[in-house]
Write a protein that holds these residues in place. Structure first.
Motif, PDB file in Angstrom:
ATOM      1  N   ILE A 249       0.656  -1.305   0.053  1.00  0.00           N
ATOM      2  CA  ILE A 249       0.193  -0.016   0.366  1.00  0.00           C
ATOM      3  C   ILE A 249       0.916   1.251   0.154  1.00  0.00           C
ATOM      4  CG2 ILE A 249      -1.598   1.360   1.858  1.00  0.00           C
ATOM      5  CD1 ILE A 249      -2.694  -1.528   2.794  1.00  0.00           C
ATOM      6  N   GLU A 250       0.779   1.963  -0.725  1.00  0.00           N
ATOM      7  CA  GLU A 250       1.380   3.610  -0.793  1.00  0.00           C
ATOM      8  C   GLU A 250       0.269   4.629  -0.777  1.00  0.00           C
ATOM      9  OE1 GLU A 250       2.539   3.884  -5.006  1.00  0.00           O
ATOM     10  OE2 GLU A 250       3.862   2.061  -5.401  1.00  0.00           O
ATOM     11  N   MET A 251       1.368   5.129  -0.013  1.00  0.00           N
ATOM     12  CA  MET A 251       0.597   6.673   0.714  1.00  0.00           C
ATOM     13  C   MET A 251       1.570   7.878   0.503  1.00  0.00           C
ATOM     14  SD  MET A 251      -0.958   4.632   4.612  1.00  0.00           S
ATOM     15  CE  MET A 251      -1.578   2.540   4.273  1.00  0.00           C
ATOM     16  N   VAL A 261      -4.171   7.643   1.304  1.00  0.00           N
ATOM     17  CA  VAL A 261      -3.649   6.349   0.462  1.00  0.00           C
ATOM     18  C   VAL A 261      -3.959   6.406  -0.799  1.00  0.00           C
ATOM     19  CG1 VAL A 261      -4.308   4.081   0.133  1.00  0.00           C
ATOM     20  CG2 VAL A 261      -4.935   4.416   2.325  1.00  0.00           C
ATOM     21  N   ASN A 262      -2.802   6.560  -1.629  1.00  0.00           N
ATOM     22  CA  ASN A 262      -2.404   6.146  -2.588  1.00  0.00           C
ATOM     23  C   ASN A 262      -2.419   5.469  -3.801  1.00  0.00           C
ATOM     24  OD1 ASN A 262      -0.943   7.390  -5.235  1.00  0.00           O
ATOM     25  ND2 ASN A 262       0.382   6.599  -5.370  1.00  0.00           N
ATOM     26  N   GLU A 263      -1.664   4.459  -3.461  1.00  0.00           N
ATOM     27  CA  GLU A 263      -2.638   2.639  -4.505  1.00  0.00           C
ATOM     28  C   GLU A 263      -1.851   1.928  -3.638  1.00  0.00           C
ATOM     29  OE1 GLU A 263      -1.133   2.246  -8.278  1.00  0.00           O
ATOM     30  OE2 GLU A 263       1.042   2.871  -8.008  1.00  0.00           O
ATOM     31  N   LEU A 264      -3.486   0.618  -4.287  1.00  0.00           N
ATOM     32  CA  LEU A 264      -2.598  -1.237  -3.646  1.00  0.00           C
ATOM     33  C   LEU A 264      -1.956  -1.699  -4.933  1.00  0.00           C
ATOM     34  CD1 LEU A 264      -6.498  -1.299  -2.352  1.00  0.00           C
ATOM     35  CD2 LEU A 264      -4.472  -0.601  -1.505  1.00  0.00           C
TER      36      LEU A 264
HETATM   37 MG   LIG Z   1       2.841   4.032  -7.490  1.00  0.00          MG
END
Ligand SMILES: [Mg+2]
Ligand SMILES: Nc1ncnc2c1ncn2[C@@H]1O[C@H](COP(=O)(O)OP(=O)(O)O)[C@@H](O)[C@H]1O
Length: 375
Positions: A249-251, A261-264
């Protein structure tokens, strides 16, 4: 036990490395004869994971199947599920993650904090969104984006046409508020069939040319409150998705300690490579444990700090990564060569992890070691 992996890149290679010690067999489906993962297992099928008959043939003698990238057509995974094949993550999750708009919309509906966003069909949608949220905004292709390739920053109305033109070929678009983040952070987490969850330490990621370059992990890197919040968000996502396996998980962490949360990534993730030596159980081993419904391993750090630096190609060449003596002279320093035949600018060729009590010291050594390798 034979575990099938769709794809033969470095993630598949490290999944195999992590768990052949258990006595499992691994089978790879890849186009390339000598892929990074194909080199470390004797079970290999040449083929395309987006070709249904290749997939069905591949699945015949696999007890369980997993994947190393989310760009595989979810309908093909569905076809395997209809044949009662066990595939993790499930097609439903792949479908959701594949489209960044659906992904964000699902997170929003689950009350998980994300940057404001909107679906884009034409130029006016962006103008209207920017009026409400002010420039800059970031235009994103909903599908097939990676390493920043599907993103275009829009600073004013005059950038819109170029942005649409650049991204259109990738598919449909969405637009997001540009977040002036303090840090980019990431976390890996793992859930097995029983619903047991382990969350790895929260790390800071530093991107260079939109590609993950350095990952910093340290026991006291973040305020306890932030770690607690990240853990809550992470567990909620895993449960909402009824997830099995490791997720990345990118945050974004903003200056006023807001987490978005940016992306999974429904797989093991580059920001978790440090876990191989830096945690008691790596993300790779825990992924294999989870999909087999084995007890999950301890995700605590083995030392005070760990720094991972990617070995990213800088030129087109046949890389020479044989002489590792300079790197290996350092204690608690680990190098991974993915054995890609050719180096290209931006291609991930390997990585180095350095463990120390002190984060700055680890990072200094990691940078020195990186400079010793010419790719
Ligand atoms: Mg990314
Ligand atoms: N809303 C945003 N605001 C600011 N920067 C962003 C935003 N979305 C993405 N980025 C930057 O672009 C990078 C790549 O975007 P991301 O959505 O993660 O796409 P990719 O699939 O290419 O990784 C992020 O790591 C971050 O640095």
């Amino acid at each position: 036990m034979k575990i099938g992996i769709l794809g033969g890149g470095q993630l598949a290679r490290m999944l195999i490395e992590s768990s052949y010690k258990f006595g499992f067999d691994f089978k790879i489906l890849a186009n390339e004869e000598d892929s990074p993962a194909g080199m470390v297992t004797r079970y290999f099928q040449k083929g395309d994971y987006n070709n249904e008959s290749d997939l069905i043939e591949f699945a015949k003698d696999c007890d369980v199947i997993t994947l190393e990238n989310e760009f595989i057509d979810y309908k093909k995974i569905e076809a395997l599920e209809k044949l009662n094949k066990k595939v993790y993550p499930r097609s439903k999750v792949i479908k959701l993650v594949q489209d960044k708009f659906f992904q964000k919309d699902t997170l929003l509906k689950a009350e998980i904090p994300v940057a404001d966003f909107v679906k884009v069909e034409n130029k006016e949608d962006i103008i209207k969104f920017a009026k409400e949220h002010s420039y800059p905004v970031i235009l994103k292709s909903r599908t097939m984006g990676y390493d920043g390739k599907g993103n275009y920053k829009i600073d004013s109305e005059s950038d819109i046409e170029e942005g649409i033109k650049t991204l259109k070929a990738r598919g449909e678009l969405m637009c997001e508020k540009f977040i002036n983040f303090d840090k980019e952070i990431a976390v890996q987490a793992v859930r097995n069939h029983k619903g047991e969850i382990e969350v790895f330490p929260v790390v800071e990621t530093v991107q260079k040319n939109h590609i993950c370059n350095i990952v910093r992990a340290s026991k006291n890197l973040f305020d306890e409150k932030i770690v607690k919040k990240v853990n809550e968000i992470t567990k909620k996502i895993l449960e909402q998705l009824n997830y099995t396996g490791v997720i990345g998980i990118e945050m974004f962490l903003t200056k006023n300690n807001e987490i978005l949360v940016n992306e999974l990534a429904p797989r093991v993730h580059n920001s978790g490579h440090y876990t191989i030596e830096g945690c008691y159980t790596s993300q790779f081993e825990n992924h294999i444990r989870a999909i087999l419904d084995l007890p999950l391993g301890n995700t605590e750090m083995t030392s005070g700090s760990a720094v991972m630096i990617n070995i990213i190609g800088e030129k087109e060449s046949e890389p020479d990564m044989e002489d590792l003596s300079g790197v290996l002279r350092n204690e608690k320093t680990y190098v991974h060569n993915y054995r890609k035949k050719k180096s290209l600018p931006g291609r991930k060729m390997g990585h180095i992890t350095v463990l120390r009590d002190n984060l700055n010291e680890a990072e200094k050594i990691a940078n020195e070691c990186r400079r010793m390798i010419d790719v």
